[in-house]
Each structure stands twice: as C-alpha cells, then as structure tokens.
Design an enzyme around this catalytic site. Structure first.
Site, PDB file in Angstrom:
ATOM      1  N   HIS A 132      71.739  67.003  17.965  1.00  0.00           N
ATOM      2  CA  HIS A 132      72.518  68.064  17.343  1.00  0.00           C
ATOM      3  C   HIS A 132      73.946  68.078  17.876  1.00  0.00           C
ATOM      4  O   HIS A 132      74.250  67.513  18.929  1.00  0.00           O
ATOM      5  CB  HIS A 132      71.864  69.430  17.575  1.00  0.00           C
ATOM      6  CG  HIS A 132      71.813  69.843  19.011  1.00  0.00           C
ATOM      7  ND1 HIS A 132      70.921  69.308  19.924  1.00  0.00           N
ATOM      8  CD2 HIS A 132      72.544  70.755  19.720  1.00  0.00           C
ATOM      9  CE1 HIS A 132      71.096  69.857  21.108  1.00  0.00           C
ATOM     10  NE2 HIS A 132      72.089  70.739  21.022  1.00  0.00           N
TER      11      HIS A 132
ATOM     12  N   ASP B 286      76.742  71.131  18.740  1.00  0.00           N
ATOM     13  CA  ASP B 286      76.615  72.557  19.004  1.00  0.00           C
ATOM     14  C   ASP B 286      77.353  73.425  17.989  1.00  0.00           C
ATOM     15  O   ASP B 286      78.506  73.158  17.622  1.00  0.00           O
ATOM     16  CB  ASP B 286      77.168  72.887  20.402  1.00  0.00           C
ATOM     17  CG  ASP B 286      76.265  72.395  21.515  1.00  0.00           C
ATOM     18  OD1 ASP B 286      75.039  72.320  21.289  1.00  0.00           O
ATOM     19  OD2 ASP B 286      76.787  72.081  22.607  1.00  0.00           O
TER      20      ASP B 286
ATOM     21  N   HIS C 296      74.132  65.254  20.746  1.00  0.00           N
ATOM     22  CA  HIS C 296      73.399  65.127  22.004  1.00  0.00           C
ATOM     23  C   HIS C 296      71.976  65.624  21.842  1.00  0.00           C
ATOM     24  O   HIS C 296      71.633  66.290  20.864  1.00  0.00           O
ATOM     25  CB  HIS C 296      74.109  65.847  23.155  1.00  0.00           C
ATOM     26  CG  HIS C 296      74.343  67.311  22.929  1.00  0.00           C
ATOM     27  ND1 HIS C 296      75.378  67.804  22.163  1.00  0.00           N
ATOM     28  CD2 HIS C 296      73.682  68.411  23.385  1.00  0.00           C
ATOM     29  CE1 HIS C 296      75.339  69.117  22.145  1.00  0.00           C
ATOM     30  NE2 HIS C 296      74.315  69.511  22.874  1.00  0.00           N
TER      31      HIS C 296
ATOM     32  N   ARG D 183      76.147  76.791  30.303  1.00  0.00           N
ATOM     33  CA  ARG D 183      77.089  76.153  29.380  1.00  0.00           C
ATOM     34  C   ARG D 183      78.210  77.106  28.994  1.00  0.00           C
ATOM     35  O   ARG D 183      77.958  78.259  28.632  1.00  0.00           O
ATOM     36  CB  ARG D 183      76.372  75.691  28.103  1.00  0.00           C
ATOM     37  CG  ARG D 183      77.239  74.773  27.230  1.00  0.00           C
ATOM     38  CD  ARG D 183      76.503  74.361  25.979  1.00  0.00           C
ATOM     39  NE  ARG D 183      76.700  75.310  24.877  1.00  0.00           N
ATOM     40  CZ  ARG D 183      75.963  75.351  23.781  1.00  0.00           C
ATOM     41  NH1 ARG D 183      74.934  74.529  23.643  1.00  0.00           N
ATOM     42  NH2 ARG D 183      76.209  76.221  22.832  1.00  0.00           N
TER      43      ARG D 183
END
Length: 277
Positions: A97, A99, A253, A268
C-alpha cells in the site's frame, strides 16, 4: 554536516550516516535530506534516540503533519500515530500500500520509528513506483498515462473490523462522511524530480474509472502484482533505534505480519503532500 549515504538496492533505499535526527537541523542539512529522499525514495537511520516529540518536530520540518482518522495517537504528540499490535489489530498493514491515498493531498512521506520489536520477524518491504513504471512496455504506458483511479479508505478499513464498538462506529462513520471516495491519476508525476511513477495500490485503489469493471479489475490485478516484483524493492530488518523516512509519492510498502503473538510497536509521523498530477 556531511552525510554518508550507502545505497541498498538498484531500485531504491539508502542508509544515512552522520546525522542525529533529534538535533536541530539547519536549512542546508534539510535540503540534503530532501534531495536524498527524492533520489533514494526511502532513507534509513540507525542508532537514533527520538522521543515522540522529537520525531514529530523532525517530520514537521518537511511539511504539515497528518492526523490519522482511525489509528490511535500518542498522548504526548497527537501527530504521532501509534502502531501497537497489542492494542490494535494491524493486519491491514500486511498488504502492499501507499499511505493515506484516500485524501486529496496524499502524504509526501512518513517517518517511522521502531519502539518495540519482536525477537524475530516484523520486517518491512518497500518498492519503487519509478522502477515499476519504467519496466512497463511503451504500449501499456500509453494506455495508462491519463487514466484515473478511485481510492477508498473502506477497502483497508471496513466497518466490520473498525466499527466494533459504538465509539469506533461513530469514528468510522465520521471518517466515511469526511473522506468519500476520490480519484487520483494512475500515473503521477513526482513534483520534485519530474519522474513518473505508478500510483495505484492494493490498500486503497478500487477501480480504474475510464474502463469497464471487468477490464478495470483485471488491469489493477496486473498492476498490483507488477509493482511488487522483488527487483523493484528491498526488505528492511529493523533494529532498536532505527528510523525510516520514505517518499510516499513514489513508493509502496508492506509490513510483514509474521511475528504473532510477539508485540511490535512503531510510531509514525505522516507529512502531507500535494495533489497528484
């Protein structure tokens, strides 16, 4: 400041040495990092000691930060998203995917810090959208360039998994209301390098708008498989103190979910970008 970069694979990735991410960075240092990010697409830093606040502040030097509508936030830095397998089911990350492509200005990039790692496993894969685009035939490039695709947050965050309590359902419904499905180019131009990259992903892309349903799904299935080919990517084995900084405009990723029942905690910070074109 003099940075040392060691390239990790032909497609993308570099280890950066000679920098403390918690220390103040001047404009030339930030420009060096920005240029390295565009060139290498994902940067890795070993042995960092970043508090959530320092991680937030570092990421904010590159742009406004995004607050995720579903995932929990750190109590001392709400712009830091907490990915804790003991508190939240994270199997939706075990898919290729990009983000937050379900918003109009998907992230420029993200800064991910390892907080608690399992004894084995928990690696992350990255792959280059530039390399995936470059490897396509000219005829397929001609077909894809100019097409648009729908991105929908419910593909990765379905109500049946993220609406289990009344509070969760209310948060999900509010996210659905404020983040309806929207369209981005299938092929985007990087705003800094001018290079083209595939910009579909299995996490959020649901349809190619200009094609009939059957053709759309068949072509997306091919593109999802194509962009995750091993020659376009790398695998990162996390160590304590590691930080990864990736360009979300040109990569996909995959967080490998192979360590249960061990616990994994990652923090994150997500940097907002511009509208893809």
């Amino acid at each position: 400041m003099s940075l040392t970069l060691t390239r990790l694979s032909p497609a993308l990735g570099a280890i950066v040495e000679g920098i403390d991410l918690a220390a103040p960075l001047d404009a030339p240092a930030l420009q060096q990092l920005r240029q390295a990010l565009v060139e290498h697409q994902v940067l890795f830093f070993r042995g960092q000691d970043l508090s959530p606040q320092a991680q937030r502040d570092f990421a904010a030097r590159f742009g406004d930060l995004h607050t995720h509508p579903i995932y929990p936030q750190h109590p001392d830095a709400r712009q830091i998203m907490v990915l804790d397998t003991e508190a939240f089911d994270l199997k939706d990350n075990a898919i290729w995917h990009t983000d937050v492509t379900f918003i109009e200005t998907p992230p420029l990039g993200a800064v991910l810090a390892a907080r608690q790692l399992p004894p084995q496993g928990g690696d992350t894969l990255w792959a280059s959208g530039f390399a995936a685009w470059d490897a396509l035939s000219d005829r397929l490039k001609t077909l894809l360039d100019g097409l648009t695709a729908t991105h929908d947050f419910t593909k990765t965050f379905p109500l049946k998994r993220f609406g289990l309590t009344t509070a969760d359902r209310e948060r999900w419904e509010e996210t659905r209301r404020t983040h309806p499905p929207l369209s981005h180019p299938v092929v985007r131009t990087h705003p800094e390098s001018g290079r083209k990259a595939l910009f579909v992903n299995a996490g959020f892309t649901t349809a190619i708008n200009e094609l009939p349903e059957e053709e759309s799904q068949a072509l997306l299935a091919f593109l999802f498989a194509h962009q995750s080919r091993p020659e376009f990517g790398l695998r990162w084995r996390w160590q304590a103190g590691d930080v990864a900084f990736w360009d979300n405009r040109s990569t996909i990723h995959y967080a490998i979910d192979d360590y249960r029942p061990a616990r994994r905690i990652m923090h994150r910070a997500t940097i907002l970008g511009d509208r893809p074109y």
